[in-house]
Design a protein around this motif. Structure first.
Motif, short mmCIF file in Angstrom:
data_model
loop_
_atom_site.label_atom_id
_atom_site.label_comp_id
_atom_site.label_asym_id
_atom_site.label_seq_id
_atom_site.Cartn_x
_atom_site.Cartn_y
_atom_site.Cartn_z
N SER A 11 80.63 66.94 -31.07
CA SER A 11 81.60 67.93 -30.58
C SER A 11 80.94 69.07 -29.82
N LYS A 12 79.59 69.26 -30.03
CA LYS A 12 78.88 70.34 -29.35
C LYS A 12 78.20 69.86 -28.05
N SER A 13 78.22 68.57 -27.82
CA SER A 13 77.59 68.03 -26.62
C SER A 13 78.28 68.59 -25.37
N PRO A 14 77.50 69.08 -24.40
CA PRO A 14 78.10 69.63 -23.16
C PRO A 14 78.99 68.61 -22.45
N GLN A 15 78.57 67.35 -22.46
CA GLN A 15 79.37 66.32 -21.79
C GLN A 15 80.71 66.12 -22.49
N ILE A 16 80.67 66.08 -23.83
CA ILE A 16 81.90 65.89 -24.60
C ILE A 16 82.82 67.11 -24.46
N LYS A 17 82.22 68.30 -24.50
CA LYS A 17 83.01 69.53 -24.36
C LYS A 17 83.71 69.56 -23.00
N GLU A 18 83.00 69.12 -21.98
CA GLU A 18 83.59 69.11 -20.64
C GLU A 18 84.72 68.08 -20.55
N LYS A 19 84.51 66.95 -21.23
CA LYS A 19 85.55 65.91 -21.24
C LYS A 19 86.79 66.41 -21.97
N ILE A 20 86.60 67.10 -23.10
CA ILE A 20 87.74 67.65 -23.85
C ILE A 20 88.49 68.68 -23.00
N LYS A 21 87.73 69.50 -22.30
CA LYS A 21 88.33 70.52 -21.44
C LYS A 21 89.18 69.87 -20.35
N LYS A 22 88.64 68.83 -19.73
CA LYS A 22 89.37 68.13 -18.66
C LYS A 22 90.64 67.48 -19.20
N THR A 23 90.53 66.86 -20.37
CA THR A 23 91.70 66.22 -20.99
C THR A 23 92.79 67.25 -21.26
N ASN A 24 92.41 68.40 -21.81
CA ASN A 24 93.38 69.46 -22.09
C ASN A 24 94.02 69.98 -20.81
N LEU A 25 93.23 70.11 -19.75
CA LEU A 25 93.77 70.57 -18.46
C LEU A 25 94.78 69.57 -17.90
N ARG A 27 96.51 67.32 -19.63
CA ARG A 27 97.69 67.17 -20.48
C ARG A 27 98.53 68.44 -20.60
N TYR A 28 97.83 69.58 -20.71
CA TYR A 28 98.54 70.81 -21.06
C TYR A 28 98.40 71.94 -20.04
N GLY A 29 97.52 71.77 -19.06
CA GLY A 29 97.36 72.81 -18.05
C GLY A 29 96.46 73.94 -18.48
N HIS A 30 95.77 73.81 -19.62
CA HIS A 30 94.85 74.84 -20.13
C HIS A 30 93.60 74.17 -20.68
N PRO A 31 92.47 74.88 -20.66
CA PRO A 31 91.21 74.27 -21.13
C PRO A 31 91.18 74.03 -22.63
N THR A 32 91.99 74.73 -23.40
CA THR A 32 92.05 74.49 -24.85
C THR A 32 93.49 74.29 -25.29
N TYR A 33 93.66 73.52 -26.35
CA TYR A 33 95.01 73.25 -26.85
C TYR A 33 95.66 74.54 -27.36
N ALA A 34 94.85 75.41 -27.99
CA ALA A 34 95.39 76.67 -28.52
C ALA A 34 95.99 77.52 -27.41
N GLN A 35 95.29 77.59 -26.27
CA GLN A 35 95.83 78.35 -25.15
C GLN A 35 97.14 77.75 -24.64
N SER A 36 97.21 76.42 -24.65
CA SER A 36 98.41 75.76 -24.13
C SER A 36 99.63 76.02 -25.00
N THR A 37 99.43 76.14 -26.32
CA THR A 37 100.57 76.39 -27.20
C THR A 37 101.00 77.85 -27.15
N ALA A 38 100.10 78.72 -26.69
CA ALA A 38 100.43 80.15 -26.63
C ALA A 38 101.04 80.53 -25.27
N MET A 39 100.95 79.61 -24.28
CA MET A 39 101.47 79.96 -22.96
C MET A 39 102.98 80.16 -23.01
N LYS A 40 103.47 81.01 -22.13
CA LYS A 40 104.89 81.32 -22.11
C LYS A 40 105.56 80.68 -20.89
N ILE A 41 106.72 80.12 -21.14
CA ILE A 41 107.52 79.53 -20.07
C ILE A 41 108.88 80.22 -20.12
#
Length: 334
Positions: A11-25, A27-41
């Motif tokens: 989970s600390k690997s730079p490559q894995i972290k970058e992949k997680i970030k891309k997946t979140n972007l 799916r959710y439009g934000h680099p982290t899932y927490a940020q995506s759930t806090a966004m306001k629409i």
């Protein structure tokens, strides 16, 4: 003795972290899932929408990604119908919902000025878990035809995951698509990769099998025909780019295929849920058979019937969803 080093946790690997970030972007439009759930629409956070609708965060994100307004998200409001309602409204087409039409049955949407009925079929509610008759959709299709109504049947997974293609089919029926004349196009070689990408984007069934031929207009691929077999040649896929009709494109591609491959016969199958193949008669084809078929479905996905031979899909928790029939057309190419 050598000094041992500890590898970083995955989970600390730079490559894995970058992949997680891309997946979140993605799916959710934000680099982290927490940020995506806090966004306001429109003043509501994703968490607020979840609390109000009773849906999960993942479900809410999926609905928002399709373009549905936050205040329309609820358990009782069918996503597929929301998508179609908004699309027809944007097209400024007159329609009525869930009302009896001239055929005496209630399509999800009826366009009276065009005599077009659109059905948005939920996978579970239209499967044999609920509807026992394999001829249910055939009967509805036939009834529409008897009253001069063109009908379009789309399944839930198509509406949710391939809506741009669904909408393109609707626009073609409404004569709202861009028109390109085949005489202004050029015949081009289409690689396997190009054909796969084109058909994934523009054909409701995705890529088929075989060799591909295409038409290019101003340097852009606008139509593809995919064929397989030898003397008994089958057209496995044919389509134009989204929201575009290539007038005479099928004829031009078929003529080139016949000259290039020298088949004795050419056959193709038409999905009667959204077509009838009547144009084929004028090109020398004859309708040979017409039979009902099905896909296996579970949840909000459906798979080809060959995925589970015979009735083995039932053992895996799947049910059958029957179509409006498949018509087989054949022409003598000699």
């Amino acid at each position: 003795t050598g000094v041992q080093t500890c590898a970083l946790p995955i989970s600390k690997s730079p490559q894995i972290k970058e992949k997680i970030k891309k997946t979140n972007l993605d799916r959710y439009g934000h680099p982290t899932y927490a940020q995506s759930t806090a966004m306001k629409i429109k003043g509501d956070t994703v968490k607020d929408i979840c609390n109000r609708s009773g849906l999960s965060k993942c479900s809410v994100h999926r609905l928002l990604k399709t373009g549905i307004k936050p205040n329309e998200i609820s358990r009782g409001n069918r996503t597929t119908e929301i998508l179609m309602r908004e699309a027809l409204t944007n097209l400024e087409v007159k329609f009525v919902e869930d009302r009896k039409c001239a055929a005496g049955i209630r399509p999800d949407f009826y366009l009276p000025d065009h005599k077009i009925a659109i059905e948005c079929d939920g996978l579970y509610w239209h499967s044999d878990a609920v509807i026992s008759s394999r001829g249910h959709h055939v009967h509805r299709k036939t009834t529409y035809l008897e009253h001069g109504i063109v009908s379009l049947f789309f399944r839930e997974d198509e509406l949710l995951h391939k809506f741009p293609i669904v909408l393109s089919i609707v626009k073609n029926k409404l004569s709202l698509s861009k028109r390109i004349f085949a005489r202004k196009t050029e015949l081009v070689h289409v690689s396997k990769k190009e054909a796969k990408e084109f058909l994934e984007t523009n054909h409701l069934m995705g890529p088929g099998q075989g060799r591909a031929y295409g038409l290019s207009y101003k340097g852009f691929l606008v139509a593809v025909m995919q064929v397989k077999g030898g003397e008994d040649l089958e057209i496995s896929r044919v389509c134009s780019t989204l929201n575009t009709q290539v007038i005479g494109g099928f004829t031009k591609l078929l003529s080139y295929v016949k000259k290039s491959e020298h088949p004795e016969y050419v056959k193709t199958f038409i999905d009667l849920r959204y077509g009838d193949g009547s144009y084929l008669q004028g090109l020398g084809f004859t309708k040979m058979t017409e039979h009902v078929s099905f896909r296996w479905t579970k949840g909000i996905q459906s798979v080809h019937r060959s995925k589970f031979p015979s009735n083995t899909g039932y053992n895996q928790g799947y049910h059958k969803i029957w179509d409006c029939g498949q018509a087989k057309w054949i022409m003598n190419a000699k």
